[in-house]
Design a protein around this motif. Structure first.
Motif, PDB file in Angstrom:
ATOM      1  N   GLU A 317       5.276  -4.405  -1.511  1.00  0.00           N
ATOM      2  CA  GLU A 317       4.829  -3.535  -2.604  1.00  0.00           C
ATOM      3  C   GLU A 317       5.297  -4.061  -3.947  1.00  0.00           C
ATOM      4  OE1 GLU A 317       6.283   0.329  -1.702  1.00  0.00           O
ATOM      5  OE2 GLU A 317       4.647   0.817  -0.302  1.00  0.00           O
ATOM      6  N   GLU A 318       6.487  -4.662  -3.961  1.00  0.00           N
ATOM      7  CA  GLU A 318       7.035  -5.218  -5.204  1.00  0.00           C
ATOM      8  C   GLU A 318       6.579  -6.656  -5.442  1.00  0.00           C
ATOM      9  OE1 GLU A 318       8.776  -3.472  -7.434  1.00  0.00           O
ATOM     10  OE2 GLU A 318       8.441  -1.722  -6.139  1.00  0.00           O
ATOM     11  N   GLU A 319       5.702  -7.154  -4.551  1.00  0.00           N
ATOM     12  CA  GLU A 319       5.118  -8.501  -4.660  1.00  0.00           C
ATOM     13  C   GLU A 319       6.176  -9.605  -4.687  1.00  0.00           C
ATOM     14  OE1 GLU A 319       2.524  -8.466  -8.026  1.00  0.00           O
ATOM     15  OE2 GLU A 319       1.050  -7.165  -7.061  1.00  0.00           O
ATOM     16  N   ALA A 320       7.235  -9.393  -3.900  1.00  0.00           N
ATOM     17  CA  ALA A 320       8.285 -10.411  -3.788  1.00  0.00           C
ATOM     18  C   ALA A 320       8.107 -11.252  -2.538  1.00  0.00           C
ATOM     19  CB  ALA A 320       9.662  -9.749  -3.775  1.00  0.00           C
ATOM     20  N   LEU A 321       7.739 -10.606  -1.432  1.00  0.00           N
ATOM     21  CA  LEU A 321       7.558 -11.306  -0.163  1.00  0.00           C
ATOM     22  C   LEU A 321       6.122 -11.773  -0.025  1.00  0.00           C
ATOM     23  CD1 LEU A 321       8.760 -12.161   2.564  1.00  0.00           C
ATOM     24  CD2 LEU A 321       8.131  -9.908   3.456  1.00  0.00           C
ATOM     25  N   ASP A 322       5.967 -13.063   0.239  1.00  0.00           N
ATOM     26  CA  ASP A 322       4.624 -13.636   0.385  1.00  0.00           C
ATOM     27  C   ASP A 322       4.575 -14.456   1.671  1.00  0.00           C
ATOM     28  OD1 ASP A 322       2.017 -14.322  -0.154  1.00  0.00           O
ATOM     29  OD2 ASP A 322       2.410 -14.881  -2.233  1.00  0.00           O
ATOM     30  N   ASP A 323       3.414 -15.065   1.935  1.00  0.00           N
ATOM     31  CA  ASP A 323       3.290 -15.906   3.126  1.00  0.00           C
ATOM     32  C   ASP A 323       4.288 -17.047   3.095  1.00  0.00           C
ATOM     33  OD1 ASP A 323       1.242 -14.345   4.075  1.00  0.00           O
ATOM     34  OD2 ASP A 323      -0.344 -15.608   3.267  1.00  0.00           O
ATOM     35  N   CYS A 324       4.550 -17.562   1.887  1.00  0.00           N
ATOM     36  CA  CYS A 324       5.524 -18.644   1.771  1.00  0.00           C
ATOM     37  C   CYS A 324       6.184 -18.614   0.399  1.00  0.00           C
ATOM     38  CB  CYS A 324       4.860 -19.997   2.019  1.00  0.00           C
ATOM     39  SG  CYS A 324       3.689 -20.481   0.722  1.00  0.00           S
ATOM     40  N   PHE A 325       7.350 -19.225   0.339  1.00  0.00           N
ATOM     41  CA  PHE A 325       8.054 -19.440  -0.921  1.00  0.00           C
ATOM     42  C   PHE A 325       8.026 -20.935  -1.209  1.00  0.00           C
ATOM     43  CE2 PHE A 325       9.975 -15.645   0.958  1.00  0.00           C
ATOM     44  CZ  PHE A 325       9.892 -14.749  -0.093  1.00  0.00           C
ATOM     45  N   VAL A 326       7.934 -21.283  -2.477  1.00  0.00           N
ATOM     46  CA  VAL A 326       7.782 -22.692  -2.865  1.00  0.00           C
ATOM     47  C   VAL A 326       9.026 -23.177  -3.590  1.00  0.00           C
ATOM     48  CG1 VAL A 326       6.490 -24.300  -4.310  1.00  0.00           C
ATOM     49  CG2 VAL A 326       5.275 -22.552  -3.003  1.00  0.00           C
ATOM     50  N   ILE A 327       9.535 -24.322  -3.149  1.00  0.00           N
ATOM     51  CA  ILE A 327      10.644 -24.999  -3.825  1.00  0.00           C
ATOM     52  C   ILE A 327      10.121 -26.357  -4.290  1.00  0.00           C
ATOM     53  CG2 ILE A 327      12.987 -25.894  -3.627  1.00  0.00           C
ATOM     54  CD1 ILE A 327      13.461 -23.912  -1.380  1.00  0.00           C
TER      55      ILE A 327
END
Length: 445
Positions: A317-327
């Protein structure tokens, strides 16, 4: 005809049909030196803003210009198709016609591709640890062929030959579009204006659709513009879309003997390899993806299912968790990942406070979060095989696969090293505090 003769015939076809080509450029064979096929080289010094070539719009190959559109019933079919399908169908049609207007152009386009879609199983094994294989999409493309393209081919045997216009040709044409096509914004603008002139007035909703189309543009093949290769950090030319033509200009001084490069975008090596069949050394846009689901699993292994689900729902809901995180090559954890880790490791009481505020915790990289981040990245590294050294005798495909793996592992390792400094800083602070207490106690004695 030889490689050079085909290039000369294409050059003459361009000039015959209204293209203007600078006397300061020519084709060059980069097959042996760079494995890049045909490219464009400067024969003299070229100044910034100098026009390299101009391509009139009738030379562009699209669903609007292909002769297929003139075949009975095909204009309506093409207009109803979406995505890449209209252009794929046009390429399948034009590429197999000996009398196609674009035949000299097709003669210089590749028939074989080095993208992973065409690799064998052994070559694909070299991509172990990366996310490329699951993104190739060959099976999904073939489903689309069966559902959307093949019925048209079967319904029009007077136009298409099922022995020729088959799934192999479909993959070949799709790969040409992936590697060589452009979005022509001006052509889409003209189409939008034509629709308006025909009385298409459906209000604001269609206006939003038009804006989206104009940003993307009509998908088209642009002869000559696609002869320029890409090399990260070496972009020295740019294609400009004008009402009557497309114009390639030098965007910086180009020395005689230098190759001309158009950018394919700020792409990481995994995307370069998947889309274009090569990877760059020292790619400043390289990155590695961390699977969001695996982050949750690693952080919530001892959390009750109900609390875990609430945390996941809150983060989404807070749009923090996504399918992936990018480094990327800055070697830092993204703020969204840091906030996500704070939420996932929070106790039930701490999380209830977050829920009541409906606000993510600040992305503060504490030693605890840094340690958790290290564990996640170390787990990600385990996906790669041990082999990371470039072998002198490995083939082209394996070499580029290794470039992807080596680049991704470097990002993970450098990021872990940065996180170690955060945890070591805490340790030094703690030791310093203890030394100070010992020093005070010693003075009291």
């Amino acid at each position: 005809m030889s490689f050079e003769e085909l290039g000369n015939a294409f050059w003459q076809w361009l000039e015959k049909n209204g293209a203007t080509l600078s006397d300061g450029i020519k084709f060059h064979d980069y097959r042996d030196s760079e494995g890049a096929g045909r490219g464009v080289i400067a024969t003299r010094d070229l100044q910034e803003d100098e026009v390299l070539f101009t391509i009139p719009r009738p030379l562009l190959l699209s669903s609007q210009t292909s002769r297929l559109r003139q075949e009975k019933g095909m204009a309506e079919i093409l207009d109803k198709m979406s995505g890449w399908n209209p252009l794929i169908l046009c390429l399948m049609y034009e590429s197999q016609r000996s009398d196609s207007f674009w035949k000299p152009y097709f003669d210089v386009l590749p028939k074989e591709f080095s993208t992973p879609m065409f690799w064998d199983r052994q070559e694909l094994n070299a991509l172990e640890g990366t996310d490329i294989v699951e993104k190739i999409g060959k099976e999904e493309a073939e489903v689309m062929f069966v559902q959307e393209i093949q019925p048209i081919l079967k319904d029009h045997p007077e136009i298409f030959n099922s022995d020729v216009h088959n799934v192999d040709l479909f993959h070949q044409c799709g790969s040409l579009i992936m590697s060589y096509s452009f979005h022509d914004e001006k052509a889409t603008l003209k189409m939008t204006q034509k629709n308006d002139d025909n009385g298409n007035d459906d209000g604001e909703e269609n206006e939003d659709d038009d804006e989206e189309e104009e940003e993307e543009g009509l998908l088209a093949m642009v002869p000559m513009a696609d002869m320029l290769n890409h090399k990260t950090g070496f972009n020295n030319a740019r294609l400009f879309h004008e009402p009557d033509c497309l114009r390639m200009k030098a965007i910086k001084f180009i020395k005689a003997g230098d190759q001309m490069y158009n950018t394919y975008g700020d792409l990481c090596n995994a995307d370069l390899l998947r889309k274009y069949g090569f990877a760059d050394e020292n790619n400043s846009f390289d990155l590695v993806e961390i699977n969001g689901g695996q982050v949750v699993e690693l952080c919530c292994d001892d959390t009750n299912a109900s609390l875990r689900d609430r945390k996941i729902e809150f983060l989404m809901e807070e749009e923090a968790l996504d399918d992936c995180f990018v480094i990327d090559t800055e070697y830092i954890l993204p703020p969204e990942l840091i906030s996500t880790l704070h939420v996932l490791r929070a106790s039930a009481e701490e999380f209830e406070k977050m829920e009541s505020k409906q606000k993510l915790p600040k992305p503060k990289l504490t030693p605890t979060i840094a340690k958790l981040g290290m564990q996640i990245l170390e787990e990600r590294i385990k996906r790669y095989p041990q082999e990371t050294l470039m072998q002198a005798n490995c083939n082209r495909n394996k070499r580029h696969a290794l470039l992807v793996r080596i680049g991704e592992k470097k990002i993970l390792e450098e990021t872990i090293n940065k996180l170690k400094k955060v945890t070591e800083g805490q340790k030094r602070s703690a030791e310093g505090g203890q030394d100070n207490k010992d020093h005070i106690n010693k003075k009291k004695k």
